[in-house]
Design an enzyme around this catalytic site. Sequence first.
Site, PDB file in Angstrom:
ATOM      1  N   PHE A 152      21.118 -29.038  30.893  1.00 34.20           N
ATOM      2  CA  PHE A 152      21.739 -30.194  30.255  1.00 34.20           C
ATOM      3  C   PHE A 152      22.090 -29.875  28.804  1.00 34.20           C
ATOM      4  O   PHE A 152      23.093 -30.358  28.277  1.00 34.20           O
ATOM      5  CB  PHE A 152      20.814 -31.413  30.327  1.00 34.20           C
ATOM      6  CG  PHE A 152      21.482 -32.680  29.880  1.00 34.20           C
ATOM      7  CD1 PHE A 152      22.561 -33.194  30.577  1.00 34.20           C
ATOM      8  CD2 PHE A 152      21.037 -33.362  28.762  1.00 34.20           C
ATOM      9  CE1 PHE A 152      23.197 -34.358  30.161  1.00 34.20           C
ATOM     10  CE2 PHE A 152      21.649 -34.529  28.340  1.00 34.20           C
ATOM     11  CZ  PHE A 152      22.739 -35.028  29.038  1.00 34.20           C
ATOM     12  N   TYR A 153      21.263 -29.052  28.146  1.00 28.25           N
ATOM     13  CA  TYR A 153      21.599 -28.603  26.788  1.00 28.25           C
ATOM     14  C   TYR A 153      22.979 -27.964  26.778  1.00 28.25           C
ATOM     15  O   TYR A 153      23.846 -28.332  25.967  1.00 28.25           O
ATOM     16  CB  TYR A 153      20.549 -27.609  26.296  1.00 28.25           C
ATOM     17  CG  TYR A 153      20.996 -26.778  25.116  1.00 28.25           C
ATOM     18  CD1 TYR A 153      21.214 -27.363  23.879  1.00 28.25           C
ATOM     19  CD2 TYR A 153      21.214 -25.402  25.246  1.00 28.25           C
ATOM     20  CE1 TYR A 153      21.639 -26.602  22.791  1.00 28.25           C
ATOM     21  CE2 TYR A 153      21.633 -24.640  24.164  1.00 28.25           C
ATOM     22  CZ  TYR A 153      21.842 -25.243  22.945  1.00 28.25           C
ATOM     23  OH  TYR A 153      22.267 -24.493  21.882  1.00 28.25           O
ATOM     24  N   ALA A 154      23.206 -27.011  27.672  1.00 28.97           N
ATOM     25  CA  ALA A 154      24.498 -26.325  27.724  1.00 28.97           C
ATOM     26  C   ALA A 154      25.627 -27.298  28.048  1.00 28.97           C
ATOM     27  O   ALA A 154      26.733 -27.198  27.499  1.00 28.97           O
ATOM     28  CB  ALA A 154      24.445 -25.199  28.752  1.00 28.97           C
ATOM     29  N   THR A 156      25.811 -30.457  27.288  1.00 33.21           N
ATOM     30  CA  THR A 156      26.169 -31.257  26.111  1.00 33.21           C
ATOM     31  C   THR A 156      26.992 -30.426  25.124  1.00 33.21           C
ATOM     32  O   THR A 156      27.933 -30.943  24.511  1.00 33.21           O
ATOM     33  CB  THR A 156      24.930 -31.825  25.403  1.00 33.21           C
ATOM     34  OG1 THR A 156      24.090 -30.761  24.935  1.00 33.21           O
ATOM     35  CG2 THR A 156      24.145 -32.744  26.324  1.00 33.21           C
TER      36      THR A 156
END
Length: 337
Positions: A152-154, A156
């Site tokens: 999810f970091y990537a 975003t």
Amino acid sequence: MQTALVTGSAGFIGYHTSKRLLTEGWKVIGIDSMSDYYDVTLKQRRQAMLEASPNFTAINDKVETPGTMMTLFKKYRPSAVIHLAAQAGVRYSIENPRSYLEANIIGTFEILEAARAFPPKHMLMASTSSAYGANTHMPYSETDKADHQVSFYAATKKSTENMAHSYAHLFDLPTTMFRFFTVYGPWGRPDMAPMKFAKRILADDPIDVYNHGQMKRDFTYIDDLVHALFLLISKPPVRPTDADKVPAGDSLSPVAPFRVLNIGNAQPEPLMDFIEALETSVGRPAKKNFMEMQAGDVMATWANADLLKDITGYRPKTAMRDGVARFMDWYRNFYEI
């Protein structure tokens, strides 16, 4: 005197970037939320060193706070904006995804809206090598499709690239998104492998080695990254007059003053070699706890840095073992070991 706005200025990369700008004669407005994602003392020490310069102004607030960025842009009218503030970390995004939505997506929106109202000469905005996600063709090139993020970091960070492109197109905002690769060095984040490994090796505690050590990373020394960023400030992308004339290999948008750039050492190193370099610098072997691959992680990263060199004449060049030795010198000094 030119003014730069640096978000995340008390963070690892933000501190080093702000320091370089001050050295080069810039006025720096730094904003940082001083979040407790990791030891705030480290952030306070970084900020205190920056505040020793009369040309540095510290703002302790969140970039996602409604109106904060608009107020700063209106007051200081920065000619360059270097957006580094973000909720970082692949693994933490599994535990607390909302913090990534707020800091990365909403925070970037607030900055884009402020830039729309008070346009800087160049927006430089941090993305990540994690944006390449499930890609297996290496080295990663900026013109490769990057549609399958695995954390999810990537996701975003890739979303912020899309958001920034739309604003660049609609409002003619010169924007460079830079994807950086496994940055390490003095004043690094405690949640990153170099700091975690150094602490545990020195304490004779085992280190967790994921995927049984069968991983590679394009380790990029912090000074190399910052030098590349500084050179890029004076190289804003220009909207092409003819989409068909964008050079091959250039990620310049055909419809906007927008470009994506890798900043990496262009030299993937086995994780076990990195650990060995740390062991050499520490002066003792590490006890290793070999583990399975973690969710959201990738086997390898490898930057194609040709476009960066074409634009700036520079390519990151610090050898991994030299960078690790410098990092350990700082670590021992800072923690008085």
